[in-house]
Enzyme design. Structure first.
Site, PDB file in Angstrom:
ATOM      1  N   HIS A  74       2.922   4.191  -1.056  1.00 59.55           N
ATOM      2  CA  HIS A  74       3.218   5.048  -2.555  1.00 59.55           C
ATOM      3  C   HIS A  74       3.457   4.489  -4.044  1.00 59.55           C
ATOM      4  O   HIS A  74       4.283   3.844  -3.552  1.00 59.55           O
ATOM      5  CB  HIS A  74       3.707   6.666  -2.589  1.00 59.55           C
ATOM      6  CG  HIS A  74       3.305   6.806  -1.813  1.00 59.55           C
ATOM      7  ND1 HIS A  74       4.188   6.945   0.054  1.00 59.55           N
ATOM      8  CD2 HIS A  74       2.793   8.612  -1.564  1.00 59.55           C
ATOM      9  CE1 HIS A  74       3.218   7.561   1.012  1.00 59.55           C
ATOM     10  NE2 HIS A  74       2.755   9.054   0.564  1.00 59.55           N
TER      11      HIS A  74
ATOM     12  N   GLU B  49      10.291  -1.372  -2.362  1.00 61.70           N
ATOM     13  CA  GLU B  49      10.281  -1.738  -4.161  1.00 61.70           C
ATOM     14  C   GLU B  49      11.771  -2.621  -3.875  1.00 61.70           C
ATOM     15  O   GLU B  49      10.978  -4.448  -4.274  1.00 61.70           O
ATOM     16  CB  GLU B  49       9.823  -1.038  -5.119  1.00 61.70           C
ATOM     17  CG  GLU B  49       8.989  -0.309  -5.034  1.00 61.70           C
ATOM     18  CD  GLU B  49       8.110   0.805  -3.934  1.00 61.70           C
ATOM     19  OE1 GLU B  49       7.548   1.416  -3.607  1.00 61.70           O
ATOM     20  OE2 GLU B  49       9.245   1.123  -2.651  1.00 61.70           O
TER      21      GLU B  49
ATOM     22  N   ASP C 153       9.016 -21.426  -5.201  1.00 56.05           N
ATOM     23  CA  ASP C 153       7.622 -22.309  -5.701  1.00 56.05           C
ATOM     24  C   ASP C 153       8.837 -23.546  -6.550  1.00 56.05           C
ATOM     25  O   ASP C 153       7.232 -24.194  -7.426  1.00 56.05           O
ATOM     26  CB  ASP C 153       7.037 -21.378  -5.765  1.00 56.05           C
ATOM     27  CG  ASP C 153       5.987 -21.997  -6.775  1.00 56.05           C
ATOM     28  OD1 ASP C 153       5.693 -22.779  -6.146  1.00 56.05           O
ATOM     29  OD2 ASP C 153       5.250 -21.165  -8.312  1.00 56.05           O
TER      30      ASP C 153
END
Length: 158
Positions: free
Chosen positions: A78, A115, A129
């Site tokens: 959600h 989350e 990265d």
């Protein structure tokens, strides 16, 4: 103890859980990720001399952004109105690693575990990265939920 998957309907199809009737509660989740690297790579990050800039600041921002975008990444999550997201990055030179701990909070009808986990994962991926030109064999390890509070299932802690 038998439990059913909440994201699968009676026909076995994936679906978003209906939280309409759930009670609004204070919810919080903490997650962790570990990024293992060489002593040289960690020293470069800690010195602030990395040619791409402040690795920890960038990873922190990436984690916060990822937490806010979790429902765009994880199909059945959600969209949530997070009230707080923290991303702490702790270098451990004695172990050649960075420990990432995230915390997400809200008042709502569904939890914030995904989350917090997404924030930890995105912060770890950002470190990779930014450092892959220096070291390609960096290991992202131990992504896990540490603790969650609120909701019907109550308190969980590793």
């Amino acid at each position: 103890m038998s439990q059913e998957f909440t994201h699968v309907n009676a026909s076995g199809e994936a679906n978003m859980v209906d939280v309409t009737e759930k009670t609004v509660t204070q919810r919080e989740a903490r997650a962790e990720a570990i990024v293992r690297m060489s002593a040289e790579t960690l020293a470069l990050i800690m010195s602030g001399d990395h040619h791409k800039g402040d690795v920890f600041a960038t990873a922190r921002i990436a984690g916060i952004q990822a937490a806010k975008k979790t429902s765009d990444i994880i199909p059945l999550c959600h969209p949530l109105m997070l009230t707080k997201v923290t991303v702490e990055l702790t270098p451990e030179p004695e172990n050649n690693l960075v420990r990432i701990e995230t915390c997400c909070k809200l008042s709502g009808k569904t939890g914030v575990e995904m989350e917090a986990l997404t924030a930890a994962s995105a912060a770890a991926l950002t470190i990779y990265d930014m450092c892959k030109a220096v070291q390609k064999d960096i290991i992202i390890d131990g992504v896990k939920l540490l603790e969650k509070t609120g909701g019907k299932s109550g308190h969980f802690k590793v």
